[in-house]
Design an enzyme around this catalytic site. Structure first.
Site, mmCIF file in Angstrom:
data_model
loop_
_atom_site.group_PDB
_atom_site.id
_atom_site.type_symbol
_atom_site.label_atom_id
_atom_site.label_comp_id
_atom_site.label_asym_id
_atom_site.label_seq_id
_atom_site.Cartn_x
_atom_site.Cartn_y
_atom_site.Cartn_z
ATOM 1 N N GLN A 1 0.828 -1.201 0.000
ATOM 2 C CA GLN A 1 0.000 0.000 0.000
ATOM 3 C C GLN A 1 0.863 1.252 0.000
ATOM 4 O O GLN A 1 1.972 1.255 0.553
ATOM 5 C CB GLN A 1 -0.925 0.045 1.238
ATOM 6 C CG GLN A 1 -2.173 -0.802 1.154
ATOM 7 C CD GLN A 1 -1.969 -2.178 1.740
ATOM 8 O OE1 GLN A 1 -1.015 -2.417 2.471
ATOM 9 N NE2 GLN A 1 -2.868 -3.097 1.422
ATOM 10 N N ASN B 1 -4.109 0.870 -2.524
ATOM 11 C CA ASN B 1 -3.573 -0.462 -2.754
ATOM 12 C C ASN B 1 -2.644 -0.475 -3.957
ATOM 13 O O ASN B 1 -2.619 0.467 -4.763
ATOM 14 C CB ASN B 1 -4.710 -1.468 -2.963
ATOM 15 C CG ASN B 1 -5.309 -1.945 -1.655
ATOM 16 O OD1 ASN B 1 -4.716 -1.797 -0.590
ATOM 17 N ND2 ASN B 1 -6.496 -2.532 -1.724
ATOM 18 N N CYS C 1 -6.337 0.644 6.917
ATOM 19 C CA CYS C 1 -5.254 -0.342 6.950
ATOM 20 C C CYS C 1 -4.614 -0.255 8.325
ATOM 21 O O CYS C 1 -4.000 0.760 8.665
ATOM 22 C CB CYS C 1 -4.226 -0.067 5.848
ATOM 23 S SG CYS C 1 -2.777 -1.155 5.924
ATOM 24 N N ASN D 1 -2.097 -2.143 9.858
ATOM 25 C CA ASN D 1 -0.630 -2.142 9.882
ATOM 26 C C ASN D 1 -0.098 -0.811 9.372
ATOM 27 O O ASN D 1 0.893 -0.280 9.882
ATOM 28 C CB ASN D 1 -0.080 -3.281 9.027
ATOM 29 C CG ASN D 1 -0.320 -4.636 9.655
ATOM 30 O OD1 ASN D 1 -0.279 -4.782 10.872
ATOM 31 N ND2 ASN D 1 -0.571 -5.631 8.834
ATOM 32 N N ASN E 1 -13.366 -1.113 6.382
ATOM 33 C CA ASN E 1 -13.284 -1.828 5.114
ATOM 34 C C ASN E 1 -13.919 -3.207 5.281
ATOM 35 O O ASN E 1 -14.105 -3.684 6.396
ATOM 36 C CB ASN E 1 -11.834 -1.907 4.613
ATOM 37 C CG ASN E 1 -10.884 -2.524 5.623
ATOM 38 O OD1 ASN E 1 -11.278 -2.898 6.720
ATOM 39 N ND2 ASN E 1 -9.627 -2.625 5.273
ATOM 40 N N HIS F 1 -14.612 -7.316 5.261
ATOM 41 C CA HIS F 1 -13.868 -8.557 5.496
ATOM 42 C C HIS F 1 -14.808 -9.756 5.492
ATOM 43 O O HIS F 1 -15.932 -9.685 5.997
ATOM 44 C CB HIS F 1 -13.152 -8.515 6.843
ATOM 45 C CG HIS F 1 -12.016 -7.549 6.885
ATOM 46 N ND1 HIS F 1 -10.721 -7.907 6.579
ATOM 47 C CD2 HIS F 1 -11.985 -6.224 7.167
ATOM 48 C CE1 HIS F 1 -9.941 -6.849 6.677
ATOM 49 N NE2 HIS F 1 -10.685 -5.812 7.038
ATOM 50 N N ASN G 1 -11.765 -8.152 1.616
ATOM 51 C CA ASN G 1 -10.542 -8.764 2.130
ATOM 52 C C ASN G 1 -10.906 -10.137 2.698
ATOM 53 O O ASN G 1 -11.901 -10.271 3.414
ATOM 54 C CB ASN G 1 -9.934 -7.896 3.223
ATOM 55 C CG ASN G 1 -9.570 -6.518 2.722
ATOM 56 O OD1 ASN G 1 -8.633 -6.344 1.959
ATOM 57 N ND2 ASN G 1 -10.334 -5.508 3.140
ATOM 58 N N GLU H 1 -5.598 -9.840 0.536
ATOM 59 C CA GLU H 1 -6.116 -8.479 0.589
ATOM 60 C C GLU H 1 -6.667 -8.028 -0.753
ATOM 61 O O GLU H 1 -6.081 -8.295 -1.807
ATOM 62 C CB GLU H 1 -5.018 -7.505 1.036
ATOM 63 C CG GLU H 1 -4.701 -7.586 2.508
ATOM 64 C CD GLU H 1 -4.032 -6.331 3.015
ATOM 65 O OE1 GLU H 1 -4.522 -5.222 2.724
ATOM 66 O OE2 GLU H 1 -3.009 -6.459 3.704
ATOM 67 N N ARG H 2 -7.756 -7.305 -0.676
ATOM 68 C CA ARG H 2 -8.399 -6.713 -1.849
ATOM 69 C C ARG H 2 -7.417 -5.801 -2.582
ATOM 70 O O ARG H 2 -6.852 -4.888 -2.012
ATOM 71 C CB ARG H 2 -9.623 -5.924 -1.347
ATOM 72 C CG ARG H 2 -10.382 -5.131 -2.352
ATOM 73 C CD ARG H 2 -11.522 -4.375 -1.691
ATOM 74 N NE ARG H 2 -11.077 -3.532 -0.585
ATOM 75 C CZ ARG H 2 -11.819 -2.577 -0.024
ATOM 76 N NH1 ARG H 2 -13.043 -2.350 -0.464
ATOM 77 N NH2 ARG H 2 -11.362 -1.851 0.962
ATOM 78 N N CYS I 1 -2.077 -8.390 8.031
ATOM 79 C CA CYS I 1 -3.189 -7.464 7.773
ATOM 80 C C CYS I 1 -3.818 -7.117 9.107
ATOM 81 O O CYS I 1 -4.413 -7.988 9.760
ATOM 82 C CB CYS I 1 -4.216 -8.092 6.827
ATOM 83 S SG CYS I 1 -5.663 -7.057 6.525
ATOM 84 N N GLY I 2 -3.707 -5.856 9.526
ATOM 85 C CA GLY I 2 -4.224 -5.442 10.826
ATOM 86 C C GLY I 2 -5.731 -5.474 10.910
ATOM 87 O O GLY I 2 -6.302 -6.000 11.873
ATOM 88 N N THR I 3 -6.403 -4.896 9.916
ATOM 89 C CA THR I 3 -7.865 -4.938 9.946
ATOM 90 C C THR I 3 -8.364 -6.368 9.807
ATOM 91 O O THR I 3 -9.374 -6.749 10.401
ATOM 92 C CB THR I 3 -8.468 -4.051 8.842
ATOM 93 O OG1 THR I 3 -7.963 -4.455 7.566
ATOM 94 C CG2 THR I 3 -8.194 -2.585 9.084
ATOM 95 N N GLY I 4 -7.637 -7.190 9.033
ATOM 96 C CA GLY I 4 -8.018 -8.594 8.888
ATOM 97 C C GLY I 4 -7.912 -9.346 10.196
ATOM 98 O O GLY I 4 -8.764 -10.181 10.529
#
Length: 292
Positions: A60, A80, A89, A91, A175, A177, A208, A226-227, A235-238
């Site tokens: 990113q 992205n 994001c 991370n 975002n 998931h 994602n 990731e998308r 992936c932090g949000t993941g």
């Protein structure tokens, strides 16, 4: 013969673009300061910069811009590798906090930033790690967005993909998931199901894709496709979405260690009304300039 549009320089006479290369658990970023508002970005230029053979190379691009609200210190924008702008994001947020602090753009150790997915609070810790207030996850299909049909009591949804029916969890953290439970994350069909789920028609904005193996109530192993990027090392949000889905299913405790291929994150959510807090490391790799 002219090179393809993505291979042309934006402007050979343009001033060099200064950047910092950073990573959070191997999820890597090009970070630039656009507080002066002079940076020109388009999808083709971002794809050139993201190329790992002929460009800088990154998952990113993170851009620091002035905030529109007095309550926020900065606007945090994320693009992205395919050139598409995304909402959040985790991370990257940790790297963003370290970047603005190291570049003396702020001396605050608690920083509120705006994203297209909503405000985010970043806290620099004395041990060098960063805690990110990731917000309250949503499971409402329309807010993710996800086209729901029917769901089990624990929120799992049946999804037909690549000739098989999966029971998946879905969550939004700024975002979208989708989380697929697997028995062995190392053997998960990430290369096959990741692209198919990312562009599944029931996710209007793509999604994602997390493949989650629950080791015990306080430990999760995770891989994320990731998308707009593909599989990343972290992936932090993941990680937050996978924990939120597991907690909703009654399978995880309130504090969970998430192991990704790039390292580990600490995910904490005191109760179902509270935001998720993610804590982890971030590193500066090098600084440079480019005329791409």
């Amino acid at each position: 013969m002219s090179p393809p549009p993505d291979e042309r320089d934006v402007d050979a006479g343009a001033p060099p673009l200064a950047f910092t290369k950073m990573h959070g658990l191997g999820n890597d970023f090009m970070v630039v300061d656009n507080t002066a508002g002079t940076l020109v970005l388009d999808a083709a230029r971002i794809r050139r910069l993201a190329d790992r053979h002929t460009g800088v190379g990154f998952d990113q691009l993170l851009v620091v811009e002035p905030a529109a609200r007095p309550e926020a210190a900065f606007l945090y924008r994320i693009f992205n590798a395919d050139g598409g702008e995304v909402e959040h994001c985790g991370n990257g947020a940790r790297c963003f906090a370290r970047f603005v602090h190291e570049r003396s753009l702020t001396d605050a150790r608690e920083i509120v930033v705006d994203t297209s997915g909503g405000p985010v609070t970043l806290r620099l810790r004395e041990d060098g790690q960063v805690t990110v207030d990731m917000g309250v996850p949503t499971f409402e299909p329309a807010r993710i967005p996800f086209v729901a049909e029917t769901a089990a009591e624990d929120g799992r949804h049946a999804l037909d993909v690549d000739g098989e029916r999966l029971l998946v969890g879905v969550a939004g953290l700024g975002n979208p998931h989708v989380v697929v439970s697997v028995d062995d994350v190392a053997a998960a069909p990430v290369d096959r199901l990741g692209p198919a789920l990312e562009r599944h028609p029931r996710f209007p904005n793509r999604v994602n894709v997390g493949f989650a193996e629950i080791v015990d109530r306080g430990h999760l192993r995770l891989r994320v496709f990731e998308r707009g990027v593909g599989e990343t090392r972290a992936c932090g949000t993941g990680a937050c979405a996978a924990v939120a889905v597991g907690q909703r299913q009654g399978r995880l405790d309130r504090r969970v260690r998430v192991t990704l291929s790039g390292g580990e994150l600490d995910i904490h959510r005191p109760d179902d009304r509270s935001p998720i807090e993610m804590t982890g490391p971030c590193s500066t790799v090098f600084e440079g300039q480019t005329r791409m």
